[in-house]
Design a protein around this motif. Structure first.
Motif, PDB file in Angstrom:
ATOM      1  N   LEU A  57       0.826  -1.210   0.000  1.00 45.06           N
ATOM      2  CA  LEU A  57       0.000   0.000   0.000  1.00 45.06           C
ATOM      3  C   LEU A  57       0.856   1.254   0.000  1.00 45.06           C
ATOM      4  O   LEU A  57       0.547   2.231  -0.691  1.00 45.06           O
ATOM      5  N   ALA A  58       1.923   1.243   0.771  1.00 46.40           N
ATOM      6  CA  ALA A  58       2.821   2.404   0.801  1.00 46.40           C
ATOM      7  C   ALA A  58       3.482   2.610  -0.562  1.00 46.40           C
ATOM      8  O   ALA A  58       3.669   3.748  -1.000  1.00 46.40           O
ATOM      9  N   ALA A  59       3.816   1.531  -1.231  1.00 47.86           N
ATOM     10  CA  ALA A  59       4.451   1.634  -2.546  1.00 47.86           C
ATOM     11  C   ALA A  59       3.475   2.137  -3.603  1.00 47.86           C
ATOM     12  O   ALA A  59       3.888   2.778  -4.567  1.00 47.86           O
ATOM     13  N   SER A  60       2.197   1.870  -3.455  1.00 41.83           N
ATOM     14  CA  SER A  60       1.220   2.361  -4.429  1.00 41.83           C
ATOM     15  C   SER A  60       0.710   3.755  -4.081  1.00 41.83           C
ATOM     16  O   SER A  60       0.030   4.383  -4.891  1.00 41.83           O
ATOM     17  N   LEU A  61       1.056   4.255  -2.916  1.00 41.64           N
ATOM     18  CA  LEU A  61       0.605   5.583  -2.521  1.00 41.64           C
ATOM     19  C   LEU A  61       1.300   6.681  -3.330  1.00 41.64           C
ATOM     20  O   LEU A  61       0.670   7.670  -3.706  1.00 41.64           O
ATOM     21  N   VAL A  62       2.582   6.516  -3.624  1.00 43.59           N
ATOM     22  CA  VAL A  62       3.324   7.534  -4.375  1.00 43.59           C
ATOM     23  C   VAL A  62       2.766   7.694  -5.798  1.00 43.59           C
ATOM     24  O   VAL A  62       2.460   8.826  -6.219  1.00 43.59           O
ATOM     25  N   PRO A  63       2.577   6.628  -6.573  1.00 48.57           N
ATOM     26  CA  PRO A  63       1.975   6.821  -7.906  1.00 48.57           C
ATOM     27  C   PRO A  63       0.541   7.346  -7.837  1.00 48.57           C
ATOM     28  O   PRO A  63       0.119   8.109  -8.701  1.00 48.57           O
ATOM     29  N   ALA A  64      -0.202   6.953  -6.805  1.00 49.15           N
ATOM     30  CA  ALA A  64      -1.573   7.450  -6.669  1.00 49.15           C
ATOM     31  C   ALA A  64      -1.573   8.955  -6.419  1.00 49.15           C
ATOM     32  O   ALA A  64      -2.397   9.689  -6.978  1.00 49.15           O
ATOM     33  N   HIS A  65      -0.660   9.412  -5.600  1.00 47.32           N
ATOM     34  CA  HIS A  65      -0.575  10.845  -5.324  1.00 47.32           C
ATOM     35  C   HIS A  65      -0.149  11.614  -6.566  1.00 47.32           C
ATOM     36  O   HIS A  65      -0.695  12.679  -6.856  1.00 47.32           O
ATOM     37  N   ARG A  66       0.798  11.084  -7.323  1.00 45.94           N
ATOM     38  CA  ARG A  66       1.239  11.737  -8.563  1.00 45.94           C
ATOM     39  C   ARG A  66       0.105  11.775  -9.588  1.00 45.94           C
ATOM     40  O   ARG A  66      -0.066  12.768 -10.302  1.00 45.94           O
ATOM     41  N   ALA A  67      -0.678  10.718  -9.665  1.00 43.07           N
ATOM     42  CA  ALA A  67      -1.792  10.684 -10.614  1.00 43.07           C
ATOM     43  C   ALA A  67      -2.885  11.660 -10.205  1.00 43.07           C
ATOM     44  O   ALA A  67      -3.566  12.236 -11.056  1.00 43.07           O
ATOM     45  N   ALA A  68      -3.057  11.872  -8.917  1.00 40.05           N
ATOM     46  CA  ALA A  68      -4.087  12.798  -8.451  1.00 40.05           C
ATOM     47  C   ALA A  68      -3.714  14.248  -8.740  1.00 40.05           C
ATOM     48  O   ALA A  68      -4.596  15.105  -8.855  1.00 40.05           O
ATOM     49  N   LEU A  69      -2.445  14.536  -8.858  1.00 34.63           N
ATOM     50  CA  LEU A  69      -2.007  15.911  -9.108  1.00 34.63           C
ATOM     51  C   LEU A  69      -2.118  16.323 -10.571  1.00 34.63           C
ATOM     52  O   LEU A  69      -2.091  17.514 -10.881  1.00 34.63           O
ATOM     53  N   VAL A  70      -2.252  15.386 -11.486  1.00 32.02           N
ATOM     54  CA  VAL A  70      -2.308  15.684 -12.919  1.00 32.02           C
ATOM     55  C   VAL A  70      -3.722  16.123 -13.289  1.00 32.02           C
ATOM     56  O   VAL A  70      -4.705  15.478 -12.923  1.00 32.02           O
ATOM     57  N   GLU A  71      -3.800  17.234 -14.024  1.00 31.22           N
ATOM     58  CA  GLU A  71      -5.095  17.697 -14.534  1.00 31.22           C
ATOM     59  C   GLU A  71      -5.524  16.793 -15.685  1.00 31.22           C
ATOM     60  O   GLU A  71      -4.709  16.480 -16.569  1.00 31.22           O
ATOM     61  N   PRO A  72      -6.783  16.360 -15.724  1.00 29.24           N
ATOM     62  CA  PRO A  72      -7.227  15.453 -16.792  1.00 29.24           C
ATOM     63  C   PRO A  72      -7.079  16.042 -18.194  1.00 29.24           C
ATOM     64  O   PRO A  72      -6.712  15.335 -19.133  1.00 29.24           O
ATOM     65  N   ILE A  73      -7.350  17.334 -18.345  1.00 33.16           N
ATOM     66  CA  ILE A  73      -7.247  17.960 -19.664  1.00 33.16           C
ATOM     67  C   ILE A  73      -5.790  17.961 -20.149  1.00 33.16           C
ATOM     68  O   ILE A  73      -5.518  17.682 -21.321  1.00 33.16           O
ATOM     69  N   GLU A  74      -4.862  18.251 -19.259  1.00 35.03           N
ATOM     70  CA  GLU A  74      -3.465  18.247 -19.647  1.00 35.03           C
ATOM     71  C   GLU A  74      -2.978  16.847 -20.001  1.00 35.03           C
ATOM     72  O   GLU A  74      -2.158  16.681 -20.905  1.00 35.03           O
ATOM     73  N   ALA A  75      -3.463  15.849 -19.299  1.00 37.47           N
ATOM     74  CA  ALA A  75      -3.078  14.467 -19.612  1.00 37.47           C
ATOM     75  C   ALA A  75      -3.601  14.049 -20.978  1.00 37.47           C
ATOM     76  O   ALA A  75      -2.905  13.373 -21.736  1.00 37.47           O
ATOM     77  N   LEU A  76      -4.815  14.468 -21.314  1.00 40.12           N
ATOM     78  CA  LEU A  76      -5.389  14.127 -22.618  1.00 40.12           C
ATOM     79  C   LEU A  76      -4.696  14.890 -23.747  1.00 40.12           C
ATOM     80  O   LEU A  76      -4.532  14.360 -24.843  1.00 40.12           O
ATOM     81  N   ARG A  77      -4.296  16.112 -23.508  1.00 42.44           N
ATOM     82  CA  ARG A  77      -3.618  16.902 -24.532  1.00 42.44           C
ATOM     83  C   ARG A  77      -2.231  16.358 -24.853  1.00 42.44           C
ATOM     84  O   ARG A  77      -1.767  16.439 -25.983  1.00 42.44           O
ATOM     85  N   SER A  78      -1.562  15.807 -23.854  1.00 40.31           N
ATOM     86  CA  SER A  78      -0.197  15.327 -24.086  1.00 40.31           C
ATOM     87  C   SER A  78      -0.182  14.050 -24.911  1.00 40.31           C
ATOM     88  O   SER A  78       0.833  13.697 -25.478  1.00 40.31           O
ATOM     89  N   GLU A  79      -1.277  13.358 -24.998  1.00 42.52           N
ATOM     90  CA  GLU A  79      -1.334  12.132 -25.790  1.00 42.52           C
ATOM     91  C   GLU A  79      -1.791  12.482 -27.113  1.00 42.52           C
ATOM     92  O   GLU A  79      -1.902  12.417 -28.103  1.00 42.52           O
TER      93      GLU A  79
END
Length: 79
Positions: A57-79
């Motif tokens: 759980l601790a190991a999955s907390l870091v990627p979860a926190h990083r994913a929560a900080l990304v704006e959905p529109i910016e993630a879609l634009r970069s692809e």
């Protein structure tokens, strides 16, 4: 964030279950490494599984926190 944590928790539970079963089957090998502890002691197996699950759980907390900080529109634009 919840999606990533749930995914990590599922993988952690599967790994803990498989590891506990493998530890029970490997008691002959473990007996020589454990001092004053029975290899089939349920408290030892449960404590080991819980500690591994907490680490998963601790190991999955870091990627979860990083994913929560990304704006959905910016993630879609970069692809």
């Amino acid at each position: 964030m919840q999606l990533v944590l749930v995914s990590g928790a599922k993988l952690g539970l599967i790994g803990c279950g498989l590891g506990a079963v493998a530890a029970i089957f490997a008691t002959r090998l473990l007996r020589s490494m454990l001092f004053e502890v029975d290899p089939l002691d349920p408290s030892v197996i449960v404590l080991a599984a819980l500690s591994i699950f907490a680490l998963a759980l601790a190991a999955s907390l870091v990627p979860a926190h990083r994913a929560a900080l990304v704006e959905p529109i910016e993630a879609l634009r970069s692809e």
